[in-house]
Scaffold this active site. Structure first.
Site, PDB file in Angstrom:
ATOM      1  N   HIS A  31      10.115   5.138  -3.268  1.00 21.06           N
ATOM      2  CA  HIS A  31       9.637   4.514  -2.039  1.00 21.06           C
ATOM      3  C   HIS A  31       9.447   3.005  -2.236  1.00 21.06           C
ATOM      4  O   HIS A  31       9.814   2.220  -1.387  1.00 21.06           O
ATOM      5  CB  HIS A  31       8.318   5.168  -1.613  1.00 21.06           C
ATOM      6  N   PHE A  72       2.846   7.518 -13.305  1.00 23.25           N
ATOM      7  CA  PHE A  72       1.397   7.549 -13.126  1.00 23.25           C
ATOM      8  C   PHE A  72       1.101   8.270 -11.822  1.00 23.25           C
ATOM      9  O   PHE A  72       2.007   8.636 -11.094  1.00 23.25           O
ATOM     10  CB  PHE A  72       0.824   6.117 -13.103  1.00 23.25           C
ATOM     11  N   ASP A 122       0.883  -1.151   0.000  1.00 22.40           N
ATOM     12  CA  ASP A 122       0.000   0.000   0.000  1.00 22.40           C
ATOM     13  C   ASP A 122       0.923   1.203   0.000  1.00 22.40           C
ATOM     14  O   ASP A 122       1.930   1.223   0.716  1.00 22.40           O
ATOM     15  CB  ASP A 122      -0.934   0.016   1.209  1.00 22.40           C
TER      16      ASP A 122
END
Length: 194
Positions: free
Chosen positions: A175, A147, A68
């Site tokens: 990240h 994106f 996530d």
């Protein structure tokens, strides 16, 4: 010996991205069953990654991986955060809303965060990692690649936005790249222990 790892997503793009990070890891990645939906109810990226990995592992009886990630903007107290993907209907709407809410704020500091979790077939979380890339939000989009918020996320050390970077450059500083770099040694430990 390769081991199956179910990716807790229905997005083939995310599967390809994870496969690129985990090439030669000894794990074979596959998409989760399409009908299996896990609601992201966690308040942190790590909570959502763990929730998705655990639910998919229990439902399939296989090892599962989930991530996530999102954008946290300092001047907006970490917003959009876990709601990054739901901040608008399209990438253009999300960027437009972000720039509108930041307005003429001089503090443009922000970070992308990626949490990755791997669950055992019984749903127990075996590994969790997090990667963070600091940067700043530009006043207008730059670049054609990437994106999401990539065209407005500027990385000073590279003097480029994520959207201006080659896939290799982005992978080295992003990240997600950092989270997977931390994950890979732990994955080989799991394989050798099995």
């Amino acid at each position: 010996m390769t081991k199956l790892l179910v990716v807790a997503t229905s997005n083939p793009g995310k599967l390809r991205e994870m496969q690129a990070y985990l090439t030669d890891s000894g794990w074979e990645l596959t998409l989760k069953p399409e009908e299996l939906e896990v609601e992201e109810t966690g308040e942190t990226f790590a909570a959502n990654a763990c929730l998705k990995a655990s639910e998919v592992a229990k439902a399939t009886g296989q090892w599962a991986i989930a991530d996530d990630s999102g954008l946290q903007v300092d001047a907006l107290n970490g917003v959009p955060g876990v709601y990054s993907a739901r901040y608008g209907k399209t990438d253009a709407e999300r960027i437009s809303r972000l720039l509108r809410e930041l307005g003429n704020e001089t503090n443009r500091q922000a970070q992308f965060v990626c949490a990755v979790a791997i669950a055992r077939p019984d749903g127990e979380i075996a590994v969790q990692c997090e990667g963070i890339c600091r940067g700043e939000i530009l006043h207008a989009p730059r670049g054609e690649g990437g994106f999401g918020y990539d065209p407005v996320f500027y990385v000073p050390e590279k003097q480029l936005t994520f959207a201006q970077m080659s896939p290799e450059e982005k992978k080295s500083v992003s990240h997600r790249g950092q989270a997977f770099a931390a994950l890979i040694p732990q994955l080989s430990t799991i394989l050798s222990a099995e």
